[in-house]
Design a protein around this motif. Structure first.
Motif, PDB file in Angstrom:
ATOM      1  N   ALA A 123       0.827  -1.207   0.000  1.00 19.99           N
ATOM      2  CA  ALA A 123       0.000   0.000   0.000  1.00 19.99           C
ATOM      3  C   ALA A 123       0.862   1.259   0.000  1.00 19.99           C
ATOM      4  CB  ALA A 123      -0.928  -0.002   1.211  1.00 19.99           C
ATOM      5  N   GLU A 124       1.945   1.252   0.780  1.00 16.33           N
ATOM      6  CA  GLU A 124       2.823   2.425   0.804  1.00 16.33           C
ATOM      7  C   GLU A 124       3.447   2.673  -0.563  1.00 16.33           C
ATOM      8  OE1 GLU A 124       5.240   3.745   3.989  1.00 16.33           O
ATOM      9  OE2 GLU A 124       4.748   2.005   5.226  1.00 16.33           O
ATOM     10  N   ALA A 125       3.918   1.604  -1.195  1.00 18.62           N
ATOM     11  CA  ALA A 125       4.527   1.759  -2.516  1.00 18.62           C
ATOM     12  C   ALA A 125       3.491   2.205  -3.539  1.00 18.62           C
ATOM     13  CB  ALA A 125       5.172   0.441  -2.949  1.00 18.62           C
ATOM     14  N   LEU A 126       2.285   1.637  -3.466  1.00 15.62           N
ATOM     15  CA  LEU A 126       1.238   1.995  -4.420  1.00 15.62           C
ATOM     16  C   LEU A 126       0.761   3.428  -4.199  1.00 15.62           C
ATOM     17  CD1 LEU A 126      -0.497   1.071  -6.747  1.00 15.62           C
ATOM     18  CD2 LEU A 126      -2.078   0.023  -5.115  1.00 15.62           C
ATOM     19  N   ALA A 127       0.653   3.846  -2.944  1.00 18.38           N
ATOM     20  CA  ALA A 127       0.260   5.227  -2.652  1.00 18.38           C
ATOM     21  C   ALA A 127       1.289   6.207  -3.206  1.00 18.38           C
ATOM     22  CB  ALA A 127       0.107   5.419  -1.144  1.00 18.38           C
ATOM     23  N   THR A 128       2.561   5.864  -3.069  1.00 14.70           N
ATOM     24  CA  THR A 128       3.623   6.733  -3.591  1.00 14.70           C
ATOM     25  C   THR A 128       3.529   6.852  -5.108  1.00 14.70           C
ATOM     26  OG1 THR A 128       5.085   6.106  -1.763  1.00 14.70           O
ATOM     27  CG2 THR A 128       6.113   7.064  -3.720  1.00 14.70           C
ATOM     28  N   LEU A 129       3.348   5.720  -5.789  1.00 17.29           N
ATOM     29  CA  LEU A 129       3.223   5.740  -7.249  1.00 17.29           C
ATOM     30  C   LEU A 129       1.981   6.514  -7.682  1.00 17.29           C
ATOM     31  CD1 LEU A 129       4.172   2.041  -8.094  1.00 17.29           C
ATOM     32  CD2 LEU A 129       5.531   4.083  -8.591  1.00 17.29           C
ATOM     33  N   ALA A 130       0.892   6.330  -6.956  1.00 17.74           N
ATOM     34  CA  ALA A 130      -0.344   7.025  -7.310  1.00 17.74           C
ATOM     35  C   ALA A 130      -0.178   8.534  -7.185  1.00 17.74           C
ATOM     36  CB  ALA A 130      -1.488   6.535  -6.425  1.00 17.74           C
ATOM     37  N   LYS A 131       0.448   8.982  -6.116  1.00 17.95           N
ATOM     38  CA  LYS A 131       0.662  10.417  -5.929  1.00 17.95           C
ATOM     39  C   LYS A 131       1.567  10.975  -7.021  1.00 17.95           C
ATOM     40  CE  LYS A 131       1.553  11.851  -1.714  1.00 17.95           C
ATOM     41  NZ  LYS A 131       0.557  12.918  -1.515  1.00 17.95           N
ATOM     42  N   LEU A 132       2.574  10.205  -7.422  1.00 18.26           N
ATOM     43  CA  LEU A 132       3.457  10.648  -8.501  1.00 18.26           C
ATOM     44  C   LEU A 132       2.705  10.771  -9.821  1.00 18.26           C
ATOM     45  CD1 LEU A 132       6.682   8.558  -7.758  1.00 18.26           C
ATOM     46  CD2 LEU A 132       6.420  11.037  -7.547  1.00 18.26           C
ATOM     47  N   ASN A 133       1.634   9.998  -9.973  1.00 18.56           N
ATOM     48  CA  ASN A 133       0.828  10.050 -11.187  1.00 18.56           C
ATOM     49  C   ASN A 133      -0.368  10.990 -11.057  1.00 18.56           C
ATOM     50  OD1 ASN A 133       1.637   7.960 -13.458  1.00 18.56           O
ATOM     51  ND2 ASN A 133       2.130   7.005 -11.488  1.00 18.56           N
ATOM     52  N   GLY A 134      -0.366  11.820 -10.022  1.00 17.92           N
ATOM     53  CA  GLY A 134      -1.379  12.860  -9.901  1.00 17.92           C
ATOM     54  C   GLY A 134      -2.659  12.457  -9.212  1.00 17.92           C
ATOM     55  N   PHE A 135      -2.701  11.278  -8.587  1.00 18.19           N
ATOM     56  CA  PHE A 135      -3.905  10.833  -7.894  1.00 18.19           C
ATOM     57  C   PHE A 135      -3.987  11.449  -6.500  1.00 18.19           C
ATOM     58  CE2 PHE A 135      -3.807   7.725 -11.167  1.00 18.19           C
ATOM     59  CZ  PHE A 135      -5.025   7.058 -11.205  1.00 18.19           C
TER      60      PHE A 135
END
Length: 298
Positions: free
Chosen positions: A178-190
């Motif tokens: 979840a931490e890794a996915l949250a980081t990727l999502a934020k980098l993609n503007g989510f």
């Protein structure tokens, strides 16, 4: 639309409201392809500073030069929208995943009216879909709500530019994936919201800038209120939580529902998951989300 594009529109409104001159640049066509798709935007302030990108740096400098020429030669005199075509040579494009020569076409809007930008920002903040029409003859702009996604179109008379709210992600369950996915999502503007009813699982959570809902998935999904620009990802690792989340989210209106449970349907998948690191799992899940996201409005 990403969070960065919302910041761009807010910045443009602030500049124009205070009487500063600016240009809004919108990508209206790319060929054969570009990491910055149609609808991508950039704004140029009267002092030459910019917010946003339309070609990863390949053409932005030239657009700033055009803007400064408008300032020096025309003294910011009113001007109708202009279409600019730029060739991105392969040598410059390879760094952005474009292996061959490419062409990008952008529309320049000189001094967009601040009230129109303000109204659009308000609608987007309310998670409404907005259709913006820009006349190529005189630069006049109208906007209206839409009830479904649409495609950008450029004709001889006008630009029809659909705008939508920021993409959101509801993560079910805290943990390394979840931490890794949250980081990727934020980098993609989510915009990211975390649902975690197990208080002990939040110890050590390190990703900032997200909302946390301390409820079971059924309640959290109701509070989150998914729409066509939202996704729900269940990565708790607890079968009871993941199954409840998936069952509740399947018909919630999100453009994508997924998670670790989707990959546990066979022994082969289970073995692969045990071999993968949390960042690798998150990267694969993010790829699925972006693929589904690319089909929104199709």
């Amino acid at each position: 639309m990403s969070g960065e594009e919302m910041k761009l529109l807010r910045a443009l409104h602030e500049w124009r409201e205070h009487g500063e001159h600016a240009i809004l640049v919108t990508v209206v066509k790319t060929w054969p392809r570009s990491p910055w798709p149609e609808g991508s935007m950039m704004v140029i302030r009267e002092n030459g500073t910019t917010v946003g990108q339309v070609a990863g740096g390949c053409v932005e400098a030239d657009l700033v030069v055009r803007f400064l020429a408008w300032r020096e030669e025309a003294g910011f005199a009113p001007a109708k929208p202009a279409v600019v075509r730029k060739l991105i040579e392969a040598a410059a494009g390879r760094a952005y995943g474009v292996p061959t020569d490419a062409e990008i076409v952008v529309l320049l809007e000189f001094d967009p009216h601040p009230l129109n930008i303000r109204d659009i920002v308000k609608e987007l903040e309310c998670r409404e879909l907005v259709l913006r029409r820009v006349s190529r003859r005189d630069g006049s702009v109208t906007s209206q709500r839409m009830n479904r996604e649409a495609r950008l179109m450029l004709s001889h008379d006008e630009l029809v530019h659909p705008l939508g709210p920021v993409y959101r992600m509801l993560l079910i369950g805290a943990g390394p994936v979840a931490e890794a996915l949250a980081t990727l999502a934020k980098l993609n503007g989510f915009e990211v919201t975390l649902c975690e009813p197990r208080g002990e699982c939040l110890h050590g959570w390190s990703v900032g800038g997200i909302k946390v809902i301390h409820e079971m998935p059924t309640t959290a999904i109701g509070q989150f209120a998914p729409d066509a620009r939202s996704c729900v990802m269940s990565v708790s690792g607890d079968p009871l939580i993941d199954e409840e989340a998936t069952r509740c989210a399947l018909y919630c209106g999100a453009f994508h529902v997924g998670g670790i449970a989707d990959h546990n349907q066979s022994s082969d998948s289970d073995t692969r998951l045990r071999r993968e690191t949390p960042p690798a799992v998150a990267l694969r899940l993010m790829a699925e989300i972006l693929s589904a996201m690319s089909m929104v409005g199709q």
